[in-house]
Design a protein around this motif. Structure first.
Motif, PDB file in Angstrom:
ATOM      1  N   ARG A   1      46.079  -0.850  42.413  1.00 54.36           N
ATOM      2  CA  ARG A   1      47.310  -0.071  42.272  1.00 54.36           C
ATOM      3  C   ARG A   1      47.222   1.299  42.935  1.00 54.36           C
ATOM      4  N   GLN A   2      46.021   1.695  43.327  1.00 53.60           N
ATOM      5  CA  GLN A   2      45.867   2.993  43.990  1.00 53.60           C
ATOM      6  C   GLN A   2      46.254   2.942  45.472  1.00 53.60           C
TER       7      GLN A   2
ATOM      8  N   SER B   1      49.750   3.712  57.568  1.00 54.21           N
ATOM      9  CA  SER B   1      48.473   3.637  58.281  1.00 54.21           C
ATOM     10  C   SER B   1      47.554   4.814  57.993  1.00 54.21           C
ATOM     11  N   GLU B   2      48.084   5.868  57.351  1.00 54.72           N
ATOM     12  CA  GLU B   2      47.266   7.051  57.136  1.00 54.72           C
ATOM     13  C   GLU B   2      46.352   6.930  55.916  1.00 54.72           C
ATOM     14  N   TRP B   3      46.634   5.997  55.038  1.00 53.78           N
ATOM     15  CA  TRP B   3      45.786   5.855  53.845  1.00 53.78           C
ATOM     16  C   TRP B   3      44.497   5.140  54.227  1.00 53.78           C
ATOM     17  N   CYS B   4      43.359   5.733  53.896  1.00 58.62           N
ATOM     18  CA  CYS B   4      42.058   5.208  54.333  1.00 58.62           C
ATOM     19  C   CYS B   4      41.216   4.732  53.147  1.00 58.62           C
ATOM     20  N   TYR B   5      41.832   4.000  52.243  1.00 58.03           N
ATOM     21  CA  TYR B   5      41.117   3.430  51.097  1.00 58.03           C
ATOM     22  C   TYR B   5      40.379   4.493  50.298  1.00 58.03           C
TER      23      TYR B   5
END
Length: 278
Positions: free
Chosen positions: A100-101, A106-110
């Motif tokens: 859920r996090q 494309s900017e989110w890098c886990y």
């Protein structure tokens, strides 16, 4: 019956750990649980509780879902009876909190935050371990080094905690002792020397409940006790079935060696008709 709430009931558990007024208690418990590992300075309760699959399970499992000031998710749950696939369910809960996090784009890098799933078990479950406390994390199997701190499962099997009040060496053990014995106590130990346990005594005193709160507590306690009765009935039924099967096994063995049916009936307590049908 003591003067304090039963922490294994839904209302009792939530009053101790799941309300704004009891947040300092939850923080103290968690910091003692994780002592030497990390310290939590603040947390907030999340609006969406991770509910069990069925409403019928509310007397069996209930949980508190919160987030620390640095973003970690913490699930604290109480389970009152064994459940098939229990380990898998706790892994699923933790994995769901991680999933859920995720953010779109494309900017989110886990950039995931750690998830802690802390399970109080009001029973002993051998598939977990034979120890009171079991800590599970991702590790490298060759080096036995921590691989990732992003998922943590902690199981506390309360029946396996056997220390008496004067044997508790630290506040974590004092917490466990109090939770395990709270309902039978007329005086909360440690309250005279600890502000935290003094506050715990105040909010869990049954006399401090409003009329509506007392009604809710009585209902949750009834459900808890009904659960225990069902568990004990199932256990006794299993014991009785096992005893009956053992008597039939003995009877079959005696039949094979030619023992008279009347003698077998006296030895096993089975009727002659039952023996003849074997």
């Amino acid at each position: 019956m003591g003067k304090f709430l039963n922490p294994f009931s839904d209302v009792g558990f939530k009053r101790i750990f799941g309300q704004e007024m009891s947040k300092p208690l939850l923080l103290d418990f968690l910091n003692n649980l994780l002592e030497g590992e990390r310290r939590i300075t603040d947390l907030r309760f999340l609006d969406k509780e991770q509910l069990p699959v069925s409403n019928d399970d509310r007397s069996l499992i209930y949980d508190i879902y919160c987030e620390t000031s640095t973003g970690e998710n913490i699930i604290v749950e109480m389970q009152n009876r064994p459940q098939a696939f229990f380990k898998q369910r706790t892994i699923y809960y933790a994995a769901g909190s991680i999933a859920r996090q995720g953010e779109r784009g494309s900017e989110w890098c886990y950039d995931i935050k750690a998830v802690y799933c802390i399970s109080f078990l009001n029973f002993a479950q051998t598939e977990i371990s034979s120890e009171f406390r079991t800590d599970v994390a991702l590790m490298d199997m060759c080096s036995c080094r921590l691989f990732s701190d992003k998922i943590r499962l902690i199981y506390l099997q309360l029946p396996l905690f056997t220390k008496e009040v004067d044997e508790c060496d630290n506040d974590f053990e004092r917490w466990i002792y109090v939770l395990k014995h709270m309902e039978t106590l007329n005086r909360l130990p440690f309250a005279a020397k600890s502000a935290v346990f003094k506050r715990l005594a105040e909010i869990t005193d049954i006399a401090s409940l409003s009329k509506q709160e007392r009604m809710m507590y009585d209902e949750s306690l009834r459900k808890f006790r009904d659960t225990i009765v069902v568990m004990e009935g199932a256990r006794l039924s299993g014991v009785e079935q096992g005893r009956a099967e053992e008597q039939r096994r003995i009877a079959r063995g005696l039949l094979e060696v030619g023992t008279p049916v009347c003698t077998i009936a006296k030895v096993t307590g089975l009727s002659e008709d039952e023996i003849s049908g074997l």
